[in-house]
Scaffold this motif. Structure first.
Motif, mmCIF file in Angstrom:
data_model
loop_
_atom_site.group_PDB
_atom_site.id
_atom_site.type_symbol
_atom_site.label_atom_id
_atom_site.label_comp_id
_atom_site.label_asym_id
_atom_site.label_seq_id
_atom_site.Cartn_x
_atom_site.Cartn_y
_atom_site.Cartn_z
ATOM 1 N N LYS A 30 0.839 -1.209 0.000
ATOM 2 C CA LYS A 30 0.000 0.000 0.000
ATOM 3 C C LYS A 30 0.869 1.252 0.000
ATOM 4 O O LYS A 30 1.976 1.263 0.555
ATOM 5 N N GLY A 31 0.336 2.296 -0.577
ATOM 6 C CA GLY A 31 1.045 3.573 -0.588
ATOM 7 C C GLY A 31 0.872 4.295 0.741
ATOM 8 O O GLY A 31 0.000 3.921 1.548
ATOM 9 N N PRO A 32 1.685 5.336 0.987
ATOM 10 C CA PRO A 32 1.659 6.024 2.288
ATOM 11 C C PRO A 32 0.350 6.765 2.566
ATOM 12 O O PRO A 32 0.101 7.160 3.697
ATOM 13 N N ASN A 33 -0.476 6.927 1.532
ATOM 14 C CA ASN A 33 -1.737 7.651 1.746
ATOM 15 C C ASN A 33 -2.952 6.715 1.809
ATOM 16 O O ASN A 33 -4.084 7.170 1.949
ATOM 17 N N ASP A 34 -2.653 5.410 1.702
ATOM 18 C CA ASP A 34 -3.748 4.432 1.786
ATOM 19 C C ASP A 34 -4.083 4.142 3.247
ATOM 20 O O ASP A 34 -4.002 2.993 3.710
ATOM 21 N N VAL A 35 -4.443 5.184 3.957
ATOM 22 C CA VAL A 35 -4.684 5.018 5.390
ATOM 23 C C VAL A 35 -6.179 4.818 5.634
ATOM 24 O O VAL A 35 -6.902 5.753 5.937
ATOM 25 N N PHE B 80 3.546 12.343 0.806
ATOM 26 C CA PHE B 80 2.412 12.260 1.721
ATOM 27 C C PHE B 80 1.371 13.308 1.328
ATOM 28 O O PHE B 80 1.718 14.412 0.931
ATOM 29 N N ARG B 81 0.090 12.910 1.507
ATOM 30 C CA ARG B 81 -1.007 13.867 1.342
ATOM 31 C C ARG B 81 -1.700 14.038 2.690
ATOM 32 O O ARG B 81 -1.552 13.220 3.582
ATOM 33 N N ASP B 82 -2.468 15.087 2.789
ATOM 34 C CA ASP B 82 -3.256 15.270 4.005
ATOM 35 C C ASP B 82 -4.291 14.150 4.069
ATOM 36 O O ASP B 82 -5.015 13.930 3.098
ATOM 37 N N ILE B 83 -4.353 13.471 5.197
ATOM 38 C CA ILE B 83 -5.314 12.361 5.323
ATOM 39 C C ILE B 83 -6.398 12.681 6.346
ATOM 40 O O ILE B 83 -7.090 11.793 6.845
ATOM 41 N N GLY B 84 -6.522 13.949 6.676
ATOM 42 C CA GLY B 84 -7.604 14.393 7.559
ATOM 43 C C GLY B 84 -7.578 13.693 8.912
ATOM 44 O O GLY B 84 -6.507 13.506 9.507
ATOM 45 N N ASP B 85 -8.762 13.276 9.351
ATOM 46 C CA ASP B 85 -8.888 12.710 10.701
ATOM 47 C C ASP B 85 -8.167 11.384 10.890
ATOM 48 O O ASP B 85 -7.938 10.960 12.026
#
Ligand code: N2P
Length: 344
Positions: free
Chosen positions: A180-185, A323-328
């Protein structure tokens, strides 16, 4: 005659305005930036030239900076967030637009660092340094061929590992090992990496985001996952310290200067931005903290040896996420890592 009189009057007017301006000229700059990132010589040079006193406070993660900023305990003129944190602050309208006419040296920044998703109008941030996060190996002590995170977090290295004390980072490494990529949170992915972290974290001896190189230099640990600039300093010190971009996937950060919306001295902030964008000043930053310099003109001033440091300028053209903003979800990340650390 008349014309001369008018010019003289305008000149006088100019002088008066100049004078009243200088009376209001900023006297100080409150800089809130990463530790081990801003050379004292750069701060001193700026103060010498402008008379502006710099109050430099440090932090070791974007999240630490944000918490302090939001608490309002102190107002800052300049902060130094990474791309995803600029994106988050911009969404909240917490950044002040930069008057780029006052920062003409921004022309020195390479075009690949402009108009990116975190600053699509390119008017909220000015790149400081970019870099990667990767693996450092003391090859005198570790003889295995280390390629990725899975090679680092092995039982045989228990108590010999240093990592960044940064939940967003740590989670991104575990995500990489499940493809998974770093933004797949997502909640599912966080669930999936829990057993991985439960295995990894008890192996770690030192958590250090300020100066992870220290434990490696001292010989307290033999392997680590650190900021590229720290690895570059280790390599300069001794070629036995090898830097490896993790085979499962690596990411790049872009750290920039930005002005909080409530900055007391935005003029001083823009003067500082323009100052650090001078090629010779930016070069000085690179010499002390050898990350990847986004300033094209400064790069021209670096020595071949500095450009050949594989941690500062990774060879080839590795594919690097940002990295992107992933909010909460950021809160969930924090919780997962804190819980796992407590269990270890
Ligand atoms: C400097 C840390 C580099 C910042 N000490 C990584 N975003």
């Amino acid at each position: 005659m008349k014309r001369i009189a008018i010019l003289a009057a305008v000149g006088l007017l100019g002088a008066v305005v100049g004078c009243s301006k200088s009376e209001q000229a900023p006297k100080e700059l409150n800089l809130f930036a990463w530790s081990e990132y801003v050379p004292q010589s750069v701060i001193d040079g700026f103060t010498k030239e402008t008379g502006i006193k710099v109050n430099y406070e440090t932090y070791a993660s974007n999240e630490e900076m944000l918490a302090k900023l939001v608490s309002g305990a102190q107002r800052y003129d300049l902060i130094q967030p990474s791309e995803y944190t600029i994106e988050a602050l911009a969404k909240e309208k917490s950044l002040r637009e930069i008057d780029l006419a006052k920062v003409p040296n921004v022309v020195n920044i390479g075009k690949q660092y402009k108009y990116l998703p975190h600053d699509p109008q390119n008017n909220l941030s000015v790149p400081w340094m970019t870099g990667t996060v990767g693996i450092v190996v003391n090859t005198d002590k570790v003889k295995d061929d280390i390629k990725g995170f899975k090679d680092v977090f092995q039982e045989k290295y228990k108590g010999r590992i240093v990592v960044l004390d940064d939940p967003r980072e740590i989670v991104s490494w575990a995500l990489a090992t499940i493809g998974k990529g770093p933004n797949d949170v997502t909640p599912e992915n966080l669930e999936a990496i829990k057993p991985i972290l439960a295995k990894w974290l008890p192996l770690v001896k030192v958590y250090d985001s300020d100066s992870p190189k220290t434990a490696l230099l001292n010989g307290d640990v033999d392997i680590g996952v650190v900021w590229s600039g720290e690895a570059a300093l280790l390599y300069q010190e001794d070629k036995k310290f090898k830097y490896i971009l993790p085979s499962e996937g690596a990411h790049m950060f872009i750290d920039s200067l930005a002005i909080p919306a409530n900055a007391p001295n935005p003029e001083a902030a823009m003067l500082f931005m323009n100052y650090i964008l001078r090629p010779e000043v930016s070069k000085q930053i690179s010499v002390d903290f050898p990350y990847t310099n986004p300033n094209v003109e400064a790069r021209k001033l670096l020595t071949q040896e500095e450009l050949d440091n594989p941690a500062s300028y990774p060879p080839g053209s590795p594919k690097l996420d940002t990295f992107r903003d992933i909010g909460d979800s950021a809160v969930q990340i924090d919780k997962v890592v804190t819980d796992m650390k407590a269990q270890g």
